[in-house]
Write an enzyme that holds these catalytic residues in place. Structure first.
Site, mmCIF file in Angstrom:
data_model
loop_
_atom_site.group_PDB
_atom_site.id
_atom_site.type_symbol
_atom_site.label_atom_id
_atom_site.label_comp_id
_atom_site.label_asym_id
_atom_site.label_seq_id
_atom_site.Cartn_x
_atom_site.Cartn_y
_atom_site.Cartn_z
ATOM 1 N N LYS A 90 1.533 -0.941 0.007
ATOM 2 C CA LYS A 90 -0.228 -0.486 -0.102
ATOM 3 C C LYS A 90 0.909 1.662 0.109
ATOM 4 O O LYS A 90 1.648 1.361 0.811
ATOM 5 C CB LYS A 90 -0.593 0.006 1.473
ATOM 6 N N GLN A 111 6.778 3.917 3.682
ATOM 7 C CA GLN A 111 5.752 3.728 4.403
ATOM 8 C C GLN A 111 5.403 2.165 4.998
ATOM 9 O O GLN A 111 4.181 1.569 5.566
ATOM 10 C CB GLN A 111 5.292 3.285 2.654
ATOM 11 N N LYS A 114 5.321 3.412 8.722
ATOM 12 C CA LYS A 114 3.740 4.515 8.614
ATOM 13 C C LYS A 114 2.580 3.425 8.448
ATOM 14 O O LYS A 114 2.156 3.845 9.531
ATOM 15 C CB LYS A 114 3.847 5.480 6.997
ATOM 16 N N LYS A 126 5.686 1.812 -3.337
ATOM 17 C CA LYS A 126 5.509 3.289 -3.619
ATOM 18 C C LYS A 126 5.922 3.015 -4.905
ATOM 19 O O LYS A 126 6.507 1.911 -5.945
ATOM 20 C CB LYS A 126 6.825 4.391 -2.534
ATOM 21 N N ASP A 166 -0.414 10.889 -5.213
ATOM 22 C CA ASP A 166 0.518 11.435 -3.972
ATOM 23 C C ASP A 166 0.863 12.134 -4.869
ATOM 24 O O ASP A 166 0.173 13.239 -5.900
ATOM 25 C CB ASP A 166 2.206 10.549 -3.749
ATOM 26 N N THR A 209 -3.913 13.474 5.441
ATOM 27 C CA THR A 209 -2.876 13.853 5.592
ATOM 28 C C THR A 209 -3.163 14.476 6.474
ATOM 29 O O THR A 209 -2.345 14.845 7.248
ATOM 30 C CB THR A 209 -2.285 13.486 4.782
#
Length: 447
Positions: A90, A111, A114, A126, A166, A209
């Site tokens: 993800k 990531q 996170k 990513k 992104d 975010t």
């Protein structure tokens, strides 16, 4: 301990010496996680961290598309599938000229931690391209996205890898990408997050975010019996994250003084209120203009060309633009001006030297892998809603987001509190993220 860390980094540098951003991210984790590994026998001899810094899969591909003049253009596409120990890969897709393997590996590595911190079942990945959406027509962007997905589709799926947006990839791009995926697979699944509300998206996802970054800062301030009320807040960036961070700060009673883009920053001593922020959102999201145009409408504000906003006196700083935007000199300027709290909205926006300065001064400092996890957390909630074929209300999603950010904050305190009472949120986030992934990897054997 220093020798162990240096030995580990020497090995990583030998394999990835040409990837500075990735090495920076790995070193920051190694400095806090390796001492924890040494203290816990369960991880000895398993080379867990060495396995975590090596992507399970790194894909590159050619993307050919036709511009409006009929000329064939060629870009590079990437997808780094870093770790799937706790769930499907993800992480976002980034379309920007600076995209390369080093940046995507650093983002994918961050990531992993996170996503682990959210406690949701998501691995880390990513991807993206060196394609630049700026200055392109909608038709050119559509043709590029369709071509990009015609290669990527074979590597992703709702139980395999679920990309999101992104930098350079917003609702428009997600729509084009999803349309091609649906056509190629002949199925309607939640394979992308950040979708429109009419076709599987989640309320609060665009805001998540930015909101999450502020919620985390609010939790940090709460440890000092403080809040955003009347705080002077400096924000970098003017895209999605910065916009919604500003919106939440305003709602909590703070005073937003700055926003920026690659051309410079605007400073509004009167504060950027809800009306002014609405103008910025229209300027950046619809007109795709430069932040300097703000001063034409609000002449009491000033535009500072070619600089970042860290010279502005503030109580709270929210770096929401891009990696390494805040260096040691910026950090010292913020500290000398009385800044008491920094919460990262972007991925690794503070250099290693800047982070060291913040820690030395013992201010409240939150690394991006913790403070900007709200976006991927809400993406996880979108995945859940897609699986249920159901939509939660705006308030339900916001409550869940705030709860997730509060839990991440508490977990960082659990693993990051020093003997003197100071909370090292970097250490806390790194160790907490590592433990969940490492335990899953141990349970699954050498795979």
């Amino acid at each position: 301990m220093k020798d162990i860390i240096e030995g580990f980094m020497d090995l990583v540098k030998e394999r990835n010496g040409h990837e500075p951003e990735f090495l920076q991210a790995v070193e920051e984790v190694a400095e806090t996680v390796i001492p924890y590994i040494v203290q816990h026998d369960i991880y000895h001899g398993k080379n867990i961290l060495l396995r975590m810094v090596e992507p399970e899969r790194a894909i590159t591909f050619r993307v050919c598309w036709v511009d409006d003049s009929g000329e064939i253009q060629v870009n590079r596409g990437y997808r780094v599938q870093m770790n799937s120990a706790i769930g499907p890969y993800k992480g976002g897709l980034r379309f920007h000229p600076t995209v390369n393997m080093s940046i995507l590996k650093f983002l994918a590595f961050e990531q992993v931690f996170k996503n682990s911190l959210t406690t949701l079942p998501m691995g880390g990945g990513k991807g993206g391209s060196d394609f630049d959406p700026k200055g392109k027509s909608d038709n050119e962007i559509m043709r590029f996205c369709h071509s990009f997905m015609s290669e990527l589709f074979r590597h992703i799926g709702h139980n395999t890898d679920v990309p999101a947006g992104d930098i350079g990839v917003g609702a428009r791009e997600i729509g084009f990408l999803f349309g091609m995926y649906k056509k190629l697979r002949n199925e309607f699944t939640g394979v992308l997050t950040g979708k429109g509300m009419s076709w599987g998206g989640s309320l609060i996802r665009p805001e998540a975010t930015g909101y999450g970054t502020v919620y985390f800062a609010e939790s940090m301030l709460g440890t000092k019996d403080d809040s955003f009320k009347a705080k002077r807040v400096v924000i970098s960036g003017s895209g999605n994250v910065a916009q919604y961070a500003a919106e939440k700060v305003i709602q909590l009673g703070g005073k937003v003084l700055t926003l920026s883009d690659s051309s410079g920053y605007i400073y509004d001593a009167d504060g950027i209120d809800a009306e002014k922020l609405a103008f910025v959102m229209e300027l950046k999201n619809i007109k795709r203009g430069r932040i300097s145009e703000y001063v034409k409408v609000y002449p009491n504000a000033t535009f500072v060309s070619g600089k970042t906003p860290w010279e502005v006196v503030c109580d709270v700083a929210l770096p929401c633009a891009t990696q390494n935007e805040l260096n040691e000199d910026d950090a010292n300027t913020l500290l000398s001006n009385g800044c008491m709290c920094v919460s990262e909205g972007a991925n690794m926006p503070s250099t290693k030297e800047a982070v060291t300065a913040f820690h030395k001064a013992k201010i409240l400092f939150a690394p991006g892998k913790a403070s900007n996890a709200g976006g991927v957390a809400t993406s996880g909630l979108e995945m859940t809603q897609n699986s249920l074929r159901f939509n939660w209300t705006r308030n339900e999603v916001d409550v869940k987001l705030k709860e997730i950010m509060a839990n991440i904050h508490d977990t960082c305190i659990q693993y990051g509190k020093d003997d003197d009472g100071y909370v090292d949120y970097v250490k806390g986030a790194n160790i907490a993220g590592f433990v969940k992934v490492a335990d899953a990897m141990l349970a699954q054997g050498i795979v």
